[in-house]
Structure formats: structure tokens, C-alpha cells
Scaffold this motif. Structure first.
Motif, mmCIF file in Angstrom:
data_model
loop_
_atom_site.group_PDB
_atom_site.id
_atom_site.type_symbol
_atom_site.label_atom_id
_atom_site.label_comp_id
_atom_site.label_asym_id
_atom_site.label_seq_id
_atom_site.Cartn_x
_atom_site.Cartn_y
_atom_site.Cartn_z
ATOM 1 N N THR A 587 0.847 -1.187 0.000
ATOM 2 C CA THR A 587 0.000 0.000 0.000
ATOM 3 C C THR A 587 0.884 1.239 0.000
ATOM 4 N N THR A 598 -2.533 6.057 -6.206
ATOM 5 C CA THR A 598 -2.520 5.240 -4.998
ATOM 6 C C THR A 598 -2.591 3.771 -5.392
ATOM 7 N N TYR A 599 -1.930 2.919 -4.579
ATOM 8 C CA TYR A 599 -1.839 1.490 -4.861
ATOM 9 C C TYR A 599 -2.249 0.720 -3.614
ATOM 10 N N THR A 600 -2.956 -0.381 -3.842
ATOM 11 C CA THR A 600 -3.293 -1.321 -2.782
ATOM 12 C C THR A 600 -2.918 -2.716 -3.266
ATOM 13 N N ASN A 601 -2.190 -3.457 -2.432
ATOM 14 C CA ASN A 601 -1.683 -4.773 -2.837
ATOM 15 C C ASN A 601 -0.904 -4.671 -4.150
ATOM 16 N N THR A 605 -5.138 1.721 -7.803
ATOM 17 C CA THR A 605 -6.550 1.828 -7.437
ATOM 18 C C THR A 605 -7.145 3.190 -7.769
#
Length: 645
Positions: A587, A598-601, A605
Motif C-alpha cells: 500500500t 494510490t496502490y493497494t496490494n 486503485t
């Protein structure tokens, strides 16, 4: 100049001569008549600094244990039926490398000044206040040396307090170099004696073309007629000069910057330095002799072709004995604008500066709090500046630089897959990158462990390639901390792509290390690229931290690379700013000049860029404006109204 008899000199200058070389370690003697294959002795230095000597030699056989022992080097010349010797100095052996294929062992050693360069200054090891002469004696006593000082200036100057208590990274060689700068001399160890040799104005020996195989002469340097004692980068200078000489010959300036001994009394100490060096001149040169061996740094010699005569000063010596004898002498003119001349040769120094500048005409006040780090020709500055004028106050803050040539050395910067940027990975195993409190407690400055199992990481680094025509050698050093259990193997290898250019740190099965520091010093690359690779075997419990490759003969304290700013959460580099969660893996947020994402996993995203906003969810509190209309919230829904934008 090393003392030898006239008979020795006559035999050395004869068309045919018989020589033998000897290296003695305690009661053991290795000569060119048995196991000594060859040796190379290299001396470098100049006035206002310290001379450092290195020795490399090769012995037949592989069963030696000489690291840490002292070695005395000499060579003999046969004169009729007797042998006469010339002692070249005392060295401490720091490294031995076994070539099992050829059945030989290579050794590397340094003279006492080189040993001083490996010893960090210890607070309280020198008593202050003291005179410059006493400071030299205290350093000499610490390394088992006596002192021989003749007519040099400023020896009786009193140093009121410990000048080096707040300077990080300073060594005893640095202090010796500052003493030489303050006394207009060259510091050199001969046998067990440290000398401050004053500037020489008359030649001690004349060489004819019969004594030389090759000679190159350059335009005259000097005469010196100005001395500048400077505080850089503020350019706060104290200048003394010989106006009559300048009018007659033009300006030749010697500039000494940030010499701690001179700093607080520059107005008083500058004139004696000029008096000692006024009208000093020589011709820069490079010669190959027929093989003499008795010259030292700072010697003034004369070269004649029978009609013309040139006076020279020796600043570099390379003497090799193996398949014959070869001696090359050089004299390089100092760079008049080189502000750290007295500390040249890979020495790290941190200078702290606090000052207030008042410009009454411009009606401004500028206050500066600054820290400047210098390594070779690379300067990194951290500072805060406040400039106040009649109408405004401007505050500037800069944190820049680092001396590490390894990019992303702590692997703070990761790609979208969680793998380190700037590194190449190979092997089927795993790499684990994680912050470590254990590493921090045991001296790691990066506080980051890199663990490898059946995995190799590598990086190619651009460096300055060496060749025989380069006078000022550029050495590199590598250091790291390693944690490893007794099981498995690990290997750190640096190579320049040539057969001889390989430097390694290897821990085999059975070797243990708990954050011990390892180093490779005196790396002299033969090509313009160094490849560093790190490997951990599949059965190992191995991690590495604080990898550092820097310019200089000796290891340096870990820093990031020049232009990098990163830690476990924030990375700032030429790709932008990345902020990572320290609790949620994968994250993070990235900001570039084009967009914010933004990044998740490790999956994108949401993003904001010139094309708009892309996100799985959005919440707007007051309105959505899309000319010519906008949407505003009402108590019972939305209202579409005309936009006035």
C-alpha cells in the motif's frame, strides 16, 4: 632523499647492474633469489599534505600468514664483490590473496601514514591545549614513531582546544596533513621517524639524459607569490601576497581551505607560510630513470640536456622490481583553485559553519547554519538560510547528497512488484527486504536488512578507469555489515570485468557473523564499470546491510547515494515521491510531475492526472463543477445550476 653511498649511486647508474630485493617480516626473509617474485612501491604526496606509501608484492607459495605483520623492504646492488643496500621503508601488511591456480600469494601493505588513515580520531587521545609541535609528537607517539622537524613555520602556535571533537570521519592522517598545511611542509615517514620537510629551493642531485629512459617536461609552475587561507564555501578569505613578485611574474596562488589549525588565527599564521614558500617554483614533469630507488616525495632535482637545466619537485614515485627494475618519477603542479588541497586522496571531512552576513547597503541580514561534507571532489551540503530584508523574510532549507556510489543501497525504493529499483535479481530463490531494530542496535545506519536465499542481486556502477598514464590514482572502497549463521554460504563480489579486477568477501559453511563489518579497500578499477553482486545460498540464514561504495582508499560511513532521499516509508528520487505504509504491505502513494496515484496490494486503485480522476469511489462535499453547469447538494437531492466559471 634516502641516504646511500656514492658507490651505490655509481653502481645504480652503471649500464649493467646486479640487484636483489628483500622483504623481511620479523625473522623471516623473502628475497628475489628464492620466493619473492616482484614488488611495486608507490609514493604519493606534496607540500601542504602527507605522503602515503603503498606496497604490493608477490611470493611463490600459498601457505603464508602475514596479515597484520610489519614488513621492511629493501633492495641491494652488487658493487664489485660486495652488496650495498637501500632500505625503502616499513610497511604493515593488510591483505593477502592466494592464487591457487598459479601457486602464488599477493600481499598489500601500507606505511605508517597509510595506517594512520585507517585509524579514526579518538576523542581524548590528544591533550589540549598544545602547540603544533606537541600535536605532531602526540600523534607520532600513538603510532610508535619519533619526530624529526627542521626549519618550518608556525610550530610554536598554541591550539587552545580540541579542534577535531566535532568533526566526523577524521583520521590521524588527516591531522598530520593539517599540520603539514599549517607548517608549509610535507609530512613523511622514513623508517620509524616522521618528518616535516620544508620546501626545497636548491636541487640535491642533477640527472642527465644518460640517466633517463624517458622525459616529459611541462611549462614552469610559479613562482608562488600569494597565500590564501580560506573558509569555504563562504569565501571568507585571508590573503597575503608579494606584490613585487606578482608585478614581475604574474600571480601564482596557493590556497589552503578549512584548515582547522589555521582557522582562528589566519591573520597571524598566513605571513610565515608565505615567507616559507615565496618564490617557490619548479617544472612539472614525468621521467623514467634507469632505476635508482633513493628518491623521496619533496626532493628537488635538476635535469639537464647539457645546455638547458630544469629544476623539478618529486610528488609521485613508482618503483617496481621483478623482471628488472623500473622507476617512474612525476611532479604535478598543484591546482591553484583546489580548495581542499591539503586533504586530497579520498579523505572525508565534515565542516560545520554558522555565520551571519550583514549587507548594510542592500539592507539585508542573512544567517546560515550549514554542514558540508567533502569526499574527493564531491561536495554535499545541508543548510538552513534565513534572509531578511525590509519587506520580507525568506527561509531556505537544503538536504542533498551522499557519498555512496551504490544506488538504492538500502533498497528503500521498490517497484510495483515490491522488488528493489536499480538492482538486477537472478536465481530461483527469495529476497526479503525489511526494517530491523536488531540491525539498528548493532550499528546499522540504514536499519534495513536484505536477506537472500538462493538469490543474487547485482548492480553496475560507473567509475573512473585507471591506466598507467594517470598520475593521481582514484581508489574506491566498499564496506558492509553481515549477519550469518554457521550454515550456508554468502559471497560479495566486486569486479571490473578483467581477470585481475576481482575483489571478494566470502563466508563459507561454518563461518558465523553477527553484524560484523567487512571491507574491501584500495580498489583500483581497470575499466569504467564496477559490478557489485551479492549472493546467499539456499540453506543460508544470511542478511546484509549498510552497503557502501565510495571514492577513497579507506572505507566510509554509510550514506545514501548523491541526490537520494529515502527511508522505510518515504522515497524521493528522479521518479518522484513514494510514500509507503509501514503496516500494510503493497500500500503506497506515488507522486510525479504528471500525476498522483494510490496502490493497494501493489495494484493501481486511483489516479489524478490531466485526464481527470479515476477511482472506485469518490465523495464530494460541496459541489461538482463542469462548465456551463454545476451540481450542488440540496436537502432533498441535487440541483443543476448554471456555472459562473
Amino acid at each position: 632523499m634516502i641516504e646511500v653511498s656514492n658507490d651505490f649511486k655509481d653502481a645504480a647508474k652503471a649500464p649493467v647492474k646486479t640487484i636483489r630485493a628483500t622483504i623481511s617480516c620479523g625473522d623471516d626473509y623473502y628475497t628475489s633469489e628464492d620466493v619473492l617474485v616482484s614488488f611495486i612501491k608507490e609514493d604519493t604526496g606534496f607540500y601542504f599534505g602527507a605522503t602515503t606509501k603503498s606496497l604490493s608484492f608477490k611470493l611463490i607459495g600459498t601457505e603464508y600468514n602475514l596479515v597484520g605483520k610489519n614488513a621492511t623492504v629493501s633492495f641491494d646492488i652488487q658493487n664489485n664483490d660486495t652488496w650495498e643496500d637501500c632500505e625503502l621503508g616499513l610497511f604493515t601488511i593488510y591483505e593477502q590473496t592466494v592464487n591457487l591456480e598459479k601457486g602464488t600469494t599477493d600481499f598489500k601493505a601500507y606505511d605508517p601514514v597509510g595506517v594512520m588513515g585507517k585509524a579514526q580520531y579518538e576523542l581524548g587521545s590528544i591533550n589540549f591545549p598544545c602547540s603544533v609541535s606537541s600535536l605532531l609528537e602526540q600523534v607520532a607517539n600513538k603510532f610508535g614513531l619519533t619526530v624529526n622537524v627542521t626549519n618550518v613555520p608556525n610550530l610554536s602556535h598554541i591550539i587552545p582546544e580540541d579542534l577535531y571533537a566535532k568533526i566526523t570521519g577524521i583520521t590521524y592522517r588527516d591531522i598530520i596533513a593539517e599540520i603539514a598545511g599549517a607548517t608549509a611542509s610535507v609530512a613523511e615517514v622514513s623508517g620509524s621517524e616522521i618528518q616535516l620537510r620544508p620546501v626545497e629551493f636548491s636541487s640535491a642531485e642533477t640527472l642527465t639524459y644518460d640517466n633517463l629512459k624517458k622525459a616529459k617536461l611541462e611549462p614552469k609552475y610559479g613562482p608562488v607569490n600569494s597565500v590564501v587561507l580560506a573558509r569555504t564555501p563562504a569565501e571568507d578569505n585571508i590573503v597575503v601576497k608579494d606584490d613585487e613578485s606578482i608585478a614581475e611574474n604574474g600571480l601564482t596562488e596557493i590556497k589552503l581551505a578549512n584548515n582547522e589549525i589555521l582557522d582562528d588565527n589566519r591573520q597571524i599564521l598566513a605571513q610565515p607560510i608565505l615567507d616559507a614558500i615565496d618564490d617557490f617554483y619548479f617544472y612539472p614533469f614525468e621521467i623514467t630513470t634507469e632505476g635508482h630507488g633513493w628518491y623521496e616525495i619533496g626532493d628537488r632535482l635538476a635535469i639537464t640536456d647539457g645546455t638547458n637545466t630544469w629544476e623539478i619537485i618529486v610528488s609521485s614515485i613508482s618503483l617496481s622490481i621483478g623482471n628488472g627494475m623500473k622507476e617512474t618519477l612525476k611532479g604535478v603542479a598543484p591546482n591553484e583553485t583546489q580548495t581542499n588541497y591539503a586533504l586530497a586522496g579520498g579523505i572525508t571531512k565534515t565542516i560545520y559553519n554558522t555565520e551571519i552576513k550583514v549587507d548594510k547597503q542592500g539592507q539585508t541580514i542573512e544567517s546560515i547554519v550549514e554542514e558540508q561534507n567533502t569526499l574527493e571532489n564531491q561536495v554535499n551540503e545541508n543548510y538552513t538560510t534565513i534572509t531578511q530584508s525590509i519587506s520580507n523574510v525568506i527561509t531556505s532549507v537544503q538536504n542533498s547528497g551522499g557519498n555512496n556510489l551504490i544506488r538504492n543501497s538500502a533498497m528503500y525504493s521498490l517497484d510495483d512488484s515490491g522488488l528493489p529499483l536499480s538492482w538486477t535479481l537472478s536465481g530461483a530463490g527469495t529476497i526479503t527486504i525489511a526494517p530491523s531494530a536488531e540491525a539498528a542496535v548493532n550499528g546499522s545506519l540504514s536499519r534495513q536488512n536484505i536477506s537472500l536465499k538462493d538469490k543474487t542481486i547485482s548492480q553496475i556502477i560507473e567509475v573512473k578507469a585507471d591506466n598507467s598514464s594517470i598520475t593521481q590514482k582514484t581508489y574506491y572502497s566498499f564496506s558492509c555489515k553481515i549477519k550469518k549463521t554457521a550454515v550456508g554460504e554468502c559471497l560479495v563480489r566486486i569486479t571490473d570485468g578483467t581477470e585481475s579486477g576481482i575483489w571478494e568477501i566470502e563466508l563459507s559453511n561454518g563461518d558465523e557473523s553477527f553484524y560484523n563489518e567487512y571491507s574491501l579497500e584500495g580498489i583500483l578499477p581497470n575499466s569504467s564499470n564496477l559490478t557489485i553482486s551479492v549472493y546467499g545460498s539456499s540453506d543460508s540464514e544470511f542478511s546484509i546491510t549498510d552497503m557502501m561504495l565510495a571514492v577513497g582508499d579507506y572505507k566510509s560511513q554509510w550514506t545514501q547515494a548523491n541526490g537520494e532521499f529515502a527511508n522505510m516509508q518515504v522515497t524521493i528520487d528522479n521518479n518522484g515521491v513514494t510514500i509507503r505504509s509501514n503496516t500494510l504491505s503493497g500500500t503506497y502513494t506515488k507522486q510525479t510531475p504528471q500525476e498522483v496515484s494510490t496502490y493497494t496490494n501493489n495494484t493501481l486503485t486511483a489516479t489524478i492526472n490531466d485526464d481527470g480522476i479515476s477511482a472506485p469511489k469518490a465523495r464530494f462535499k460541496n459541489e461538482i463543477n463542469m462548465s456551463p453547469i454545476k451540481i450542488v447538494p440540496q436537502s432533498d437531492g441535487w440541483a443543476f445550476v448554471r456555472s459562473m466559471d
